[in-house]
Design a protein around this motif. Sequence first.
Motif, PDB file in Angstrom:
ATOM      1  N   VAL B 171       0.867  -1.185   0.000  1.00 60.34           N
ATOM      2  CA  VAL B 171       0.000   0.000   0.000  1.00 60.34           C
ATOM      3  C   VAL B 171       0.899   1.229   0.000  1.00 60.34           C
ATOM      4  O   VAL B 171       1.883   1.280   0.738  1.00 60.34           O
ATOM      5  CB  VAL B 171      -0.923   0.006   1.245  1.00 60.34           C
ATOM      6  CG1 VAL B 171      -1.868   1.205   1.204  1.00 60.34           C
ATOM      7  CG2 VAL B 171      -1.691  -1.291   1.348  1.00 60.34           C
ATOM      8  N   ALA B 292      -0.072  -4.567   4.062  1.00 65.38           N
ATOM      9  CA  ALA B 292      -1.537  -4.527   4.020  1.00 65.38           C
ATOM     10  C   ALA B 292      -2.134  -4.386   5.415  1.00 65.38           C
ATOM     11  O   ALA B 292      -3.259  -3.912   5.576  1.00 65.38           O
ATOM     12  CB  ALA B 292      -2.072  -5.777   3.334  1.00 65.38           C
ATOM     13  N   ASP B 293      -1.375  -4.805   6.449  1.00 64.76           N
ATOM     14  CA  ASP B 293      -1.917  -4.655   7.799  1.00 64.76           C
ATOM     15  C   ASP B 293      -1.381  -3.406   8.500  1.00 64.76           C
ATOM     16  O   ASP B 293      -1.481  -3.261   9.709  1.00 64.76           O
ATOM     17  CB  ASP B 293      -1.686  -5.914   8.643  1.00 64.76           C
ATOM     18  CG  ASP B 293      -0.208  -6.214   8.831  1.00 64.76           C
ATOM     19  OD1 ASP B 293       0.619  -5.571   8.148  1.00 64.76           O
ATOM     20  OD2 ASP B 293       0.120  -7.079   9.666  1.00 64.76           O
ATOM     21  N   GLY B 294      -0.773  -2.494   7.713  1.00 65.89           N
ATOM     22  CA  GLY B 294      -0.485  -1.170   8.261  1.00 65.89           C
ATOM     23  C   GLY B 294       0.863  -0.978   8.921  1.00 65.89           C
ATOM     24  O   GLY B 294       1.030  -0.029   9.677  1.00 65.89           O
ATOM     25  N   LEU B 370      -5.759   2.026   3.875  1.00 66.74           N
ATOM     26  CA  LEU B 370      -5.701   0.745   4.596  1.00 66.74           C
ATOM     27  C   LEU B 370      -7.048   0.362   5.207  1.00 66.74           C
ATOM     28  O   LEU B 370      -7.212  -0.730   5.728  1.00 66.74           O
ATOM     29  CB  LEU B 370      -4.675   0.838   5.729  1.00 66.74           C
ATOM     30  CG  LEU B 370      -3.201   0.911   5.355  1.00 66.74           C
ATOM     31  CD1 LEU B 370      -2.379   1.423   6.529  1.00 66.74           C
ATOM     32  CD2 LEU B 370      -2.696  -0.461   4.898  1.00 66.74           C
ATOM     33  N   LEU B 377      -3.366   3.148  13.395  1.00 65.61           N
ATOM     34  CA  LEU B 377      -2.186   3.136  12.515  1.00 65.61           C
ATOM     35  C   LEU B 377      -0.972   3.712  13.243  1.00 65.61           C
ATOM     36  O   LEU B 377       0.129   3.174  13.159  1.00 65.61           O
ATOM     37  CB  LEU B 377      -2.475   3.956  11.245  1.00 65.61           C
ATOM     38  CG  LEU B 377      -1.274   4.126  10.292  1.00 65.61           C
ATOM     39  CD1 LEU B 377      -0.854   2.775   9.700  1.00 65.61           C
ATOM     40  CD2 LEU B 377      -1.612   5.112   9.165  1.00 65.61           C
TER      41      LEU B 377
END
Lengths: 219, 745
Positions: B171, B292-294, B370, B377
Amino acid sequence: MADEKQKAGSAEDSGGAAGKVTRRSFLSHLGAAGVAATASPLLAAAPAAAAMPEASEAASDAKIVGSVPVSLRVNGKVLKLQVDPRATLLDTLRESAGLTGTKKGCDHGQCGACTVHVNGRRVNSCLSFAVMHEGDEITTIEGIGQPGNLHPMQAAFVEHDGYQCGYCTSGQIMSAVALLKEPCGPTDADVKELMSGNICRCGAYPNIVAAVQQVRLRS
Amino acid sequence: MASIEEVVPASIIGTSLARVDGPLKVSGGAMYSSDHNFPGMLYAVPVCSTIAKGTITSLDSSAAEAMPGVQAVYHRKNIGQLFRAAPPVGFSGLIDERRPPFEDDVIRYYGQYVAVVVAQTFEQAMAASAAVKVSYAGEKPDVSTTLSSDEKPKVDTTRGDADGAFASAAVKVDETYVTPVETHNPIELHASVAVWDGKGFTLYETSQAVGNHREVMAQMLGVPLENVRVISRFLGSGFGGKLWPWPHCLLAAAASRNLNRPVKLVVSRKMMFQNVGHRPLTQQRIRLGATADGMLTSLQHDSLNHTSILDDYGEGCGEATGYLYSTANLRVTSGLVRRNVGNPTAMRGPGAVPGLYALESAMDELAIKLKMDPVELRLKNEPKLDESLGIPFSSRHLKECLTVGAEKFGWSQRKAGVGAMQRDGLTLGWGVGVCSWIAARIGCEATVELKADGTARVACGTQDIGTGTYTILAQIVAEKAGIPIEKVEVVLGDTKLPAGPISGGSWVTSSVIPAVADATQKAMQTVLMAAVQGKDARFAGKKPEDLVFSGGRVQVKGGSAETSVAYAEVLRAANLGGVSGTGKSEGTFGVPPKVSQHSFGAQFVEVTWQPATARLRVNRVVTVIDAGRVLNTRAGRNQIEGAVMMGVGMAMLEHTTYDQRNGAPINSNLADYVVATHADTPQIDVTFLDYPDLSLNEYGARGIGEIGLAGIAAAITGAVYHATGVRVRELPVRIEDLLGGTARA
């Protein structure tokens, strides 16, 4: 010796130079050498001297080319001054009358730092000429109250920390004191609206509003 | 014996106290620079260039000189020699516009001083300044607001492989953010009252750093250092703009010397936009890469700022970027772009304030990509140590700032979608941003005198710019000596006093504590010596080490309090007027740090948006600050509230606009450069976590003057996005930006 002569020369100049410099304005440079919560004699000297001008002395000041006489009633005392007809009320108070508590922030009526009372109403003293105020009743921050004898609004500003640098404070207090007699709704939002001509760049607005509201509730 | 008044609370550190200088400030008795008047004083008014680029071809002052009251008109040919200041060393010799006024006939920015009129009255000087005829050979100035650097940007900090990690990130955010020129606009106009005595100068200056001011002025005026005294008792604030001298100071001093008369020069509000610095235009590209999970995998922060033609001012937008979040791959670069503008200078929170607007905006954009809560985050990317330096933090509680702030704000009620929250017919927008600011100490000396009349006097050549320094010094002496704060006189703002810190960087409080505490202890020790020496001494026959100084009294160690003697009485018995101690703090700059010293905070903002009328308001702000121990909560809270107000201005109102044709700042007044007023004030809730940071001083105070302005603009633009669907990447938020938004009525 040369130094002595130069000093003497400059002292002579002062006699011939400035209608604007009086014993009081000279005193104003002494100012506050230190700060203490209780007013020491030194601390009390500057504002007290500034607040009690003597008319006779002002009148004895030397000439400015093209100046005109004006008689102002400031904080209950008559001030006879020779001023440049272009001099604003603000500059006259600060530079001729030695009343430096009123501040210049913009000279355009945009910031409110120069707010004084003329015949009981708040005005921006930078927006009018001194010669327009012959006979008017003018009140400056020095006339509102002094350390040891503060006006309730001044005391509330101290209690609520309604300032940081203190430069806009004279104008804020003059506006706030005038506001007490103006039609103003009860809410903080009402006070904010009526105080919005006075900018505080330090942003002490919440504390100023708290101080004003405290005085309104008690009076 | 002890009267009630002499009983002192255990500690007045960390309490809510009214300022000791309050009564002077509310009664007009506090003396600011331009309040100083002298017999024979003259008034100076500068003449400003009406072009931004070119040369002066002729200057005719004859008409002006013939006007009533005019004493002199100075320009390049007759002002006399003015020198440049030597290159700075540490915190001395600093000036942003290094060229002395009138050094040459080249014009490099609009409003540059070309002459100065000196007259008997201000009105005469004003009129004559308009009568000085100046002709120019003008060229087209460059005041363009789109920045691109020809030079290779400087790498400020780097680790890992920022490019590679960004390329492969799951991302990504890649956006450019712009902050406009902001003008400090303290309400007190810059001013100099110069008094030449035939040998040297006494200069009443609007200065945040009297010691540096003295050094620079001595060098530029060509007089020995000891012949210059600089006084700044009260400052109508400065926000960084009054840290270093500006050219008008030289004009006033030179005129005073030339005419052998005191000279007052008050800079006009218009000149405040031209001649005394500004926060520069910044253009900042932020690239974030995340899993993807930040989890952040790459962070790049490339900033440019404009500077003047002659001098380099780097804003340092990446100030906080290197240590704020955990990421293995990071690069921060910066570059300068020259424009025909006056030199920029530090404005409250330089670097971090515009820098965190960009970084925190990008973090908000990443959270949206996200589909993650922006608070979460940040919590997820909290570092364990300062990854830019590889050292631990002295005291970092950013996670707690976020969780406490979220709780106070009611963040758990947040609905994420654009325009998803409504109340009373208004659309609500919620936003969050974090803030950080450096903590440090700079060298400081102070003297404390305990006097025979029972009072104390503390002297330090630092300044109170509105932050509460007078009160803080009184508190330290009162606490150490155990005397009521009303008994402490504080003297500041004079180069005759022991050298104190610059009022910059939020460093004064942390710097003065060790020096003032040390000075007080030494004075107390001398009282104990006086208590035993001489036949009339109150404790004759004892040794100083047998005695203890506590609560303003001296007594035998372990002895009964009833036998204690007030220190004033000890001094009177010894026929001493007072005893002094001098203390010193060492600076932290130039010493390799073992710990990373920074303050942290979280800003939560609610805006209301009325699409039908395009009315946007900042309604509510919750701020949680981790700045070490706060010595005076009343003044401390005020600092943060005031910074939030300035942040509302930064996000919603403030920008200096230059006329592209002639280079003039065209909104150079307080009606057209709009700052926040009473009516713009949101509900502000300030919380201090109050964890002492003992790495800096014994009380654990870090300093709070600047941090409150960081992060607030990003929180506001995040809230604006939440309400309207419009991401504002160029400040301030303009209503016209929002009219095309998804939430348009």
